[in-house]
Write a protein that holds these residues in place. Structure first.
Motif: not given
Length: 446
Positions: A190, A363, A426
């Motif tokens: 990620s 995302n 995030g």
């Protein structure tokens, strides 16, 4: 990508290229020693005694099924010292889980355990073509998290210049890559996607402005589609890494140059793949829960540890020639699965669909709610800058396309919400992909 056999390198050829029979013989020898050593711990002595077992009852690998499984709850119940098989004056390191989902767990290491861990990581670096002359930037958390120190010690053992940059401070990470000519990186998937956005914000083209050639991704499940995105953007070869703190950390299994599954180091770990419901072994090639037994751990051996990670043993021999069997990328965790309208779903299934759609950004998030006694699934998706400035008609078509492709994969139709770039929470830690609000008054990540 094609691979020339002449490119294949090894850190410890004697161990990496044992014959299969030699490897099994070594496992047998180490397994019996592990059982005897485990008996020295308060936890296993009590557990074995309750089952009427002693080390002398275990004659070889054929008796593995007579031994009990070990779970994370067992580690919690025996916290902090219940699994130790040596006196504390022989320990040199401990790592502790965060304990956010329950009581913390601790894993201890002797000096020999640290050296053995570094040895396994050295193998991983070498078999992917990294070595002296490379510059390794370790963008993983240090401290109690095992990911940073595991890679760090392995890189230094091989003789690679190592930058312990840790997680976070994205613009500085990219500047370090430019200043020192970083060639190899370790990063969670990620965050690799997040850095792609930061590169674009800074006007950095990794293929032209950086010297990267190898990337290691691990610590959270991710799809092949994410690997391809990262490879294409940075112009590198990305290798899957698997590990867990209970088994030292990273270095349990790793891809070789062929990128066709992760070689699990079977001289250090005994592998089973079981049905998580029946606890019976499944055939090679069938998805199940990975169960591991340490074979070379001094301070805190673990027997038949249920990782909860879902994978399969890949049948057949790898072209690289290593006899250590391969596991597939982790498909998720048996306790990550959620049920919507009677359908079993894993978050990685959603990722596979989304990351194959070019207009989707880096995302996404799955939110589960209950409305009028019915479960609802909403997929929040960041889109690229270019898409977000398109007219509403284009955005509506994209939303319909995403919903249709998700339904095709999942067999249920989720709601789809399009979000502007960087519009979802995030960060530099593991991504929270699933938020289950069913029956809850406030948000909570799973």
């Amino acid at each position: 990508m094609s691979t020339d056999m002449a490119q294949i390198k090894a850190w410890n050829p004697e161990r990496e290229f044992l014959t299969r029979d030699e490897l099994i013989n070594l496992q047998e020898e180490r397994f019996l020693k592990t059982v005897a050593r485990a008996w020295e711990s308060p936890f296993y002595r009590k557990k074995f005694s309750e089952l009427g077992l002693s080390p002398s009852d275990i004659k070889g690998l054929s008796d593995l099924s007579r031994l009990p499984f070990t779970t994370k709850d067992d580690l919690r119940s025996a916290y902090p010292y219940g699994f130790l098989t040596v006196s504390r004056d022989r320990l040199v390191r401990l790592h502790v889980s965060s304990g956010t989902t329950g009581r913390a767990t601790a894993v201890f290491y002797t000096r020999r355990d640290i050296d053995s861990w570094a040895e396994l990581m050295a193998r991983c670096f070498c078999m992917t073509g990294a070595g002296p002359g490379d510059v390794f930037q370790n963008m993983s958390g240090y401290g109690l998290f095992t990911g940073g120190l595991g890679f760090h010690y392995g890189a230094e053992k091989v003789g690679i210049l190592t930058i312990p940059s840790g997680a976070g401070n994205s613009k500085r990470q990219i500047q370090l890559m430019k200043d020192f000519g970083t060639t190899v990186i370790h990063v969670i998937p990620s965050y690799a996607l997040r850095l792609m956005d930061v590169c674009q914000e800074m006007g950095v083209n990794p293929r032209e402005d950086l010297n990267l050639r190898i990337g290691y991704l691990g610590a959270e499940p991710y799809s092949e589609e994410v690997r391809q995105r990262v490879q294409n953007f940075y112009g590198i070869r990305v290798y899957n890494s698997y590990g867990l703190s209970e088994m030292n950390g990273p270095g349990v299994a790793f891809e070789c140059l062929y990128q066709s599954g992760l070689h699990l180091w079977e001289d250090a770990y005994l592998m089973e793949v079981i049905d998580p419901d029946t606890l019976e072994p499944v055939p090679d090639g069938t998805i199940g829960e990975l169960v591991l037994t340490t074979l070379d751990r001094e301070g805190m051996p673990l027997i038949r540890y249920r990782t909860r990670d879902l994978t399969r043993i890949i049948p057949g021999q790898c072209p690289c020639g290593r006899p250590h069997r391969r596991i597939d990328r982790i498909q998720g965790r048996s306790d990550d699965m959620f049920i919507i309208k009677g359908v079993n779903i894993f978050p990685i299934q959603v990722e596979q669909v989304l990351m194959a759609i070019p207009e989707v950004g880096s995302n996404y998030r799955i939110v589960l709610t209950r409305e009028d006694n019915l479960d609802q699934m909403t997929v929040q998706v960041e889109v690229t800058d270019r898409v977000f400035i398109e007219d509403m008609r284009h955005l509506h078509k994209l939303r319909e396309k995403i919903a249709k492709e998700l339904k095709s994969e999942l067999l249920v139709t989720p709601r789809v919400e399009l979000v502007e770039p960087n519009g979802l929470p995030g960060g530099e830690g593991k991504a929270v992909r699933l938020i289950d609000l069913r029956g809850k008054s406030g948000e909570g990540g799973v």
